[in-house]
Write a protein that holds these residues in place. Structure first.
Motif, PDB file in Angstrom:
ATOM      1  N   SER A 277      29.585  33.975  37.906  1.00 23.35           N
ATOM      2  CA  SER A 277      28.322  33.763  38.597  1.00 23.35           C
ATOM      3  C   SER A 277      28.216  34.628  39.848  1.00 23.35           C
ATOM      4  N   ASP A 278      29.330  34.834  40.548  1.00 24.11           N
ATOM      5  CA  ASP A 278      29.304  35.652  41.764  1.00 24.11           C
ATOM      6  C   ASP A 278      30.550  36.531  41.870  1.00 24.11           C
ATOM      7  N   TRP A 279      31.098  36.926  40.748  1.00 19.14           N
ATOM      8  CA  TRP A 279      32.260  37.807  40.735  1.00 19.14           C
ATOM      9  C   TRP A 279      32.286  38.578  39.419  1.00 19.14           C
ATOM     10  N   PHE A 280      33.060  39.643  39.421  1.00 20.15           N
ATOM     11  CA  PHE A 280      33.231  40.382  38.177  1.00 20.15           C
ATOM     12  C   PHE A 280      34.566  41.115  38.220  1.00 20.15           C
ATOM     13  N   ALA A 281      35.043  41.469  37.056  1.00 18.87           N
ATOM     14  CA  ALA A 281      36.276  42.239  36.905  1.00 18.87           C
ATOM     15  C   ALA A 281      36.006  43.404  35.972  1.00 18.87           C
ATOM     16  N   MET A 282      36.521  44.586  36.344  1.00 13.77           N
ATOM     17  CA  MET A 282      36.419  45.771  35.501  1.00 13.77           C
ATOM     18  C   MET A 282      37.822  46.223  35.134  1.00 13.77           C
ATOM     19  N   PHE A 283      38.010  46.565  33.879  1.00 16.87           N
ATOM     20  CA  PHE A 283      39.318  46.954  33.378  1.00 16.87           C
ATOM     21  C   PHE A 283      39.316  48.444  33.031  1.00 16.87           C
ATOM     22  N   ASN A 284      40.432  49.056  33.228  1.00 17.20           N
ATOM     23  CA  ASN A 284      40.572  50.493  33.029  1.00 17.20           C
ATOM     24  C   ASN A 284      40.362  50.844  31.553  1.00 17.20           C
ATOM     25  N   ARG A 289      43.810  47.296  27.435  1.00 16.75           N
ATOM     26  CA  ARG A 289      43.649  46.121  28.291  1.00 16.75           C
ATOM     27  C   ARG A 289      44.717  45.088  27.948  1.00 16.75           C
ATOM     28  N   SER A 290      45.428  44.639  28.966  1.00 19.48           N
ATOM     29  CA  SER A 290      46.502  43.669  28.741  1.00 19.48           C
ATOM     30  C   SER A 290      46.445  42.527  29.732  1.00 19.48           C
ATOM     31  N   LEU A 291      45.302  42.360  30.416  1.00 19.05           N
ATOM     32  CA  LEU A 291      45.208  41.367  31.480  1.00 19.05           C
ATOM     33  C   LEU A 291      43.931  40.553  31.339  1.00 19.05           C
ATOM     34  N   GLU A 292      44.030  39.286  31.657  1.00 15.95           N
ATOM     35  CA  GLU A 292      42.880  38.383  31.697  1.00 15.95           C
ATOM     36  C   GLU A 292      42.840  37.734  33.074  1.00 15.95           C
ATOM     37  N   VAL A 293      41.652  37.670  33.682  1.00 13.41           N
ATOM     38  CA  VAL A 293      41.486  37.115  35.022  1.00 13.41           C
ATOM     39  C   VAL A 293      40.336  36.119  35.021  1.00 13.41           C
ATOM     40  N   ASN A 294      40.511  35.000  35.721  1.00  9.67           N
ATOM     41  CA  ASN A 294      39.460  33.991  35.832  1.00  9.67           C
ATOM     42  C   ASN A 294      39.465  33.390  37.230  1.00  9.67           C
ATOM     43  N   LEU A 295      38.280  33.027  37.713  1.00 10.69           N
ATOM     44  CA  LEU A 295      38.157  32.325  38.988  1.00 10.69           C
ATOM     45  C   LEU A 295      38.402  30.837  38.759  1.00 10.69           C
ATOM     46  N   VAL A 296      39.264  30.242  39.573  1.00 11.42           N
ATOM     47  CA  VAL A 296      39.593  28.821  39.435  1.00 11.42           C
ATOM     48  C   VAL A 296      38.906  27.990  40.516  1.00 11.42           C
ATOM     49  N   HIS A 297      39.077  28.367  41.768  1.00 14.41           N
ATOM     50  CA  HIS A 297      38.491  27.606  42.877  1.00 14.41           C
ATOM     51  C   HIS A 297      37.947  28.555  43.941  1.00 14.41           C
ATOM     52  N   THR A 298      36.882  28.132  44.589  1.00 20.95           N
ATOM     53  CA  THR A 298      36.378  28.785  45.800  1.00 20.95           C
ATOM     54  C   THR A 298      36.461  27.777  46.937  1.00 20.95           C
ATOM     55  N   GLY A 582      37.690  44.732  47.344  1.00 19.95           N
ATOM     56  CA  GLY A 582      38.217  44.586  45.999  1.00 19.95           C
ATOM     57  C   GLY A 582      39.688  44.203  45.980  1.00 19.95           C
ATOM     58  N   VAL A 583      40.090  43.626  44.862  1.00 19.83           N
ATOM     59  CA  VAL A 583      41.494  43.331  44.565  1.00 19.83           C
ATOM     60  C   VAL A 583      41.846  44.113  43.314  1.00 19.83           C
ATOM     61  N   GLN A 584      42.977  44.807  43.348  1.00 19.11           N
ATOM     62  CA  GLN A 584      43.335  45.641  42.208  1.00 19.11           C
ATOM     63  C   GLN A 584      44.702  45.243  41.672  1.00 19.11           C
ATOM     64  N   PHE A 585      44.780  45.201  40.335  1.00 17.70           N
ATOM     65  CA  PHE A 585      46.025  44.924  39.624  1.00 17.70           C
ATOM     66  C   PHE A 585      46.573  46.263  39.109  1.00 17.70           C
ATOM     67  N   TRP A 586      47.835  46.528  39.418  1.00 17.28           N
ATOM     68  CA  TRP A 586      48.489  47.759  38.981  1.00 17.28           C
ATOM     69  C   TRP A 586      49.703  47.431  38.124  1.00 17.28           C
ATOM     70  N   ASP A 587      49.954  48.266  37.144  1.00 19.10           N
ATOM     71  CA  ASP A 587      51.184  48.147  36.362  1.00 19.10           C
ATOM     72  C   ASP A 587      52.339  48.597  37.256  1.00 19.10           C
ATOM     73  N   CYS A 595      43.138  46.688  36.497  1.00 20.22           N
ATOM     74  CA  CYS A 595      41.934  45.885  36.711  1.00 20.22           C
ATOM     75  C   CYS A 595      41.485  45.973  38.160  1.00 20.22           C
ATOM     76  N   MET A 596      40.167  45.991  38.363  1.00 20.25           N
ATOM     77  CA  MET A 596      39.585  45.865  39.688  1.00 20.25           C
ATOM     78  C   MET A 596      38.754  44.601  39.722  1.00 20.25           C
ATOM     79  N   LEU A 597      39.084  43.702  40.645  1.00 20.78           N
ATOM     80  CA  LEU A 597      38.458  42.390  40.748  1.00 20.78           C
ATOM     81  C   LEU A 597      37.601  42.350  42.005  1.00 20.78           C
ATOM     82  N   ARG A 598      36.354  41.967  41.870  1.00 23.82           N
ATOM     83  CA  ARG A 598      35.456  41.892  43.015  1.00 23.82           C
ATOM     84  C   ARG A 598      34.811  40.507  43.054  1.00 23.82           C
TER      85      ARG A 598
END
Length: 633
Positions: A277-284, A289-298, A582-587, A595-598
């Protein structure tokens, strides 16, 4: 018998006068009560509906505010693009003006060019013709060209004046805002943090962030200044590829950068993006793609969230804000505890800059702007100890695995190793004569998994490693071009990750250091810069000469300062938070961006990964903490 007769006499069972007539009255009372109850239920239902309406309106207004805020961000970006185009057009016009001037003969150029202060047309030529066939002033071509040139000069001067005023206002504003560990965006207030060194970044107005200064910290050096480091082997090299003392090249893995700035989420393949609803993730899209991301709590806060930290079992998350530390249940998102020192000075702000759970989860350490470290008994919600000794803000805290020691880092250029039992401390002071502009405030500390070493990141771009037992400086790791704001060891202890204001992360191979024996002798870093195994060092180890730690990977992709780094509990991922929001996940093995998480509307000031599970926490200048889940797919 008379008594018995009186007992069983039917007349004794006759109704009391008025008894039969009391039933309607009772029913009337019951009806009245029923009506009152129904009215109360109706009013309660109405109040509940009104409350729901109010909550819906408030939620709608909050969403509208978020939309307005996002629109402002977009307008800001558009303004930047328009301004860049305007400056490019000005440059083109200046070049055209210069070319036009070159075409004129000296006499015409001197007699017809009017200064920028003049508001009227140029004076007339004294000759109707001239050498080289220059037409008279009343010639339409000459008059129009000269007038256009004059107008362009006026516009150029006005633009220069406006740009100077804008730059002065911008620098003044940023000097007020960016006196901190990080700089939050202009739209939301950010507390003070230690000012970054410009360390080679361009100055404001030329494509880079401005240089700033802050209280108690010297101003950053000139961008053109060269680092006065002595040759110290491969770890002192500032340019890739690094070289070792023998001259052989050291391979540095520097994969391609991150996502383009103009990347449109709507144009990405569905399998390489995820939206909330107020976030998104973009994968390289260039790797599997080997990663899954979800928002749990704000988790909403009442001020900027300066720091976040998980407990060792991952069940709780602590956050640091203005004057308070909060503890949340990571499963439910419920706030379980609020810790505030009622005896602290009430004047002004008092931001909690650093926070850390003890390994057993009984205590919480907080470091604040008043230079004090408070050890809280969580169950009793009161202070157990106060460690006093630092002269400036406490920017980082770390407990040892056994909970006996706690390491602190401060803007006073020192890290301290405190004994939790007797309260004594061992001071690790940066007295390096080669510190960049003598600015070596400590921004981050990390203890190696084996508990033998402490890594320290500082404003002078250097990562230093000390021996915990002896307090001897073991290594200086040089390579960043700007202040180092965060350091983190890998779970196996063989790697150290650092994040910097130069917008990059680096991976340092410290396996040789971890496998070496204890220090036999040595002395602390002083005026002579003596270092274990460093240039001119006088210390040694049982296993002889030790190969210095190397930077083997560069992580490039952030668009702005890297403010916080962490490594997952299984060592698979390196995660970073940045001023680019942004938050970025690196191998961790390849330094390739996965992944880039915003999800934040302001700088991501602090991140932490749960030691016991695949959970990420992010704290931001938008007054929010968010808890995310991640995992392999």
């Amino acid at each position: 018998m008379s008594t018995g007769a009186s007992i069983y006499n039917p007349t004794g069972l006759a109704p009391v006068p008025g008894g039969p007539h009391a039933n309607p009255r009772l029913e009337e009372i019951i009806d009245t009560i029923r009506q009152e109850f129904d009215r109360f239920v109706s009013e309660t239902s109405l109040a509940r509906n009104q409350r729901d309406d109010y909550e819906a309106k408030v939620g709608s207004q909050v969403n509208e505010l978020n939309i307005i805020r996002q629109s402002l961000y977009e307008l800001e970006a558009q303004h930047g693009k328009v301004r860049q185009q305007y400056e490019e057009e000005l440059a083109r016009l200046r070049a055209e003006n210069h070319a036009l001037r070159q075409d004129l003969p000296p006499s015409a150029a001197h007699s017809n060019v009017v200064g920028p202060a003049s508001a009227g047309p140029p004076s007339a030529l004294t000759a109707s013709g001239g050498s080289g066939g220059v037409p008279a002033f009343n010639d339409a071509y000459f008059r129009d060209r000269d007038w256009d040139r004059d107008q362009r000069e006026h516009e150029r001067d006005r633009d220069i004046e406006m740009r100077d005023r804008d730059r002065e206002r911008t620098l003044d504003a940023r000097k007020r805002l960016k006196q901190d560990h990080i700089e939050a965006d202009h739209s939301i207030y950010s507390p003070k943090l230690p000012p970054p060194s410009s360390g080679g970044l361009p100055v404001s107005g030329h494509g880079g962030p401005p240089s700033t200064s802050g209280p108690g910290v010297p101003p950053p050096p000139s961008t053109s200044a060269h680092l006065p480091y002595p040759s110290a082997g491969p770890s002192s090299a500032m340019m890739d590829p690094h070289t070792n003392p023998s001259g052989a090249l050291i391979p540095i893995n520097t994969p391609a950068g991150g996502f383009p700035e103009d990347l449109d989420l709507n144009l990405m393949p569905s399998e390489f993006k995820k939206e909330g609803s107020d976030w998104f993730a973009m994968f390289n899209t260039k790797v599997k793609r080997s990663l899954e991301v979800n928002l749990v709590h704000t988790l909403m806060h009442e001020s900027v969230v300066c720091c976040v930290r998980f407990s060792s079992d991952g069940k709780y998350l602590a956050t640091g804000c203005n004057r308070t530390a909060q503890i949340y249940d990571t499963k439910t998102g419920q706030k379980t505890c609020v810790l505030a020192d009622e005896n602290a000075d009430k004047a002004g702000d008092l931001y909690i800059r650093s926070i850390c759970f003890s390994p057993d989860g009984k205590y919480l350490a907080t470091g604040a702007e008043d230079s004090q470290i408070r050890i809280w008994d969580i169950q009793k919600r009161r202070i157990r100890n106060i460690f006093d000794g630092h002269q400036q803000e406490i920017y980082s805290l770390e407990f040892s695995k056994d909970g006996r020691l706690i390491v602190s880092g401060s803007g006073d250029k020192t890290a301290r190793i405190w004994d939790m039992i007797d309260g004594t401390s061992k001071v690790l002071t940066i007295n390096d004569p080669y510190s960049l502009n003598n600015d070596a405030g400590v921004t981050s500390v990390a203890i190696s998994p084996n508990g033998q070493f402490v890594a320290v990141g500082s404003l002078d771009t250097v990562v230093r490693i000390w021996d915990v037992a002896t307090g001897v400086l073991v290594e200086r790791l040089r390579g960043h071009r700007d202040s180092v704001y965060s350091v983190a060891f890998t779970p196996d202890g063989n790697g150290l990750v650092s994040g910097s204001l130069d917008k990059t992360l680096k991976y340092w191979d410290v396996s040789a250091l971890m496998s070496s024996g204890p220090i036999i002798k040595g002395r602390k870093e002083g005026a002579s810069g003596s270092v274990v195994n460093g240039p001119g060092g006088v210390s040694s180890r049982k296993d002889g000469d030790l190969k210095q730690s190397q930077c083997t990977m560069n992580f490039t992709g952030h668009k702005d300062y890297v403010l916080s780094v962490a490594v997952s509990h299984d060592g698979q991922w390196v995660v970073s938070g940045s001023k680019d929001r942004g938050v970025q996940f690196w191998d961790s093995r390849t330094a390739i961006l996965q992944c880039m998480l915003r999800g934040h509307k302001n700088s991501v000031l602090s991140i932490d990964l749960s030691p016991s599970g695949s959970i990420l926490a992010t704290g931001s200048g938008d007054w929010q903490t968010r808890i995310w889940s991640y995992g392999n797919i």
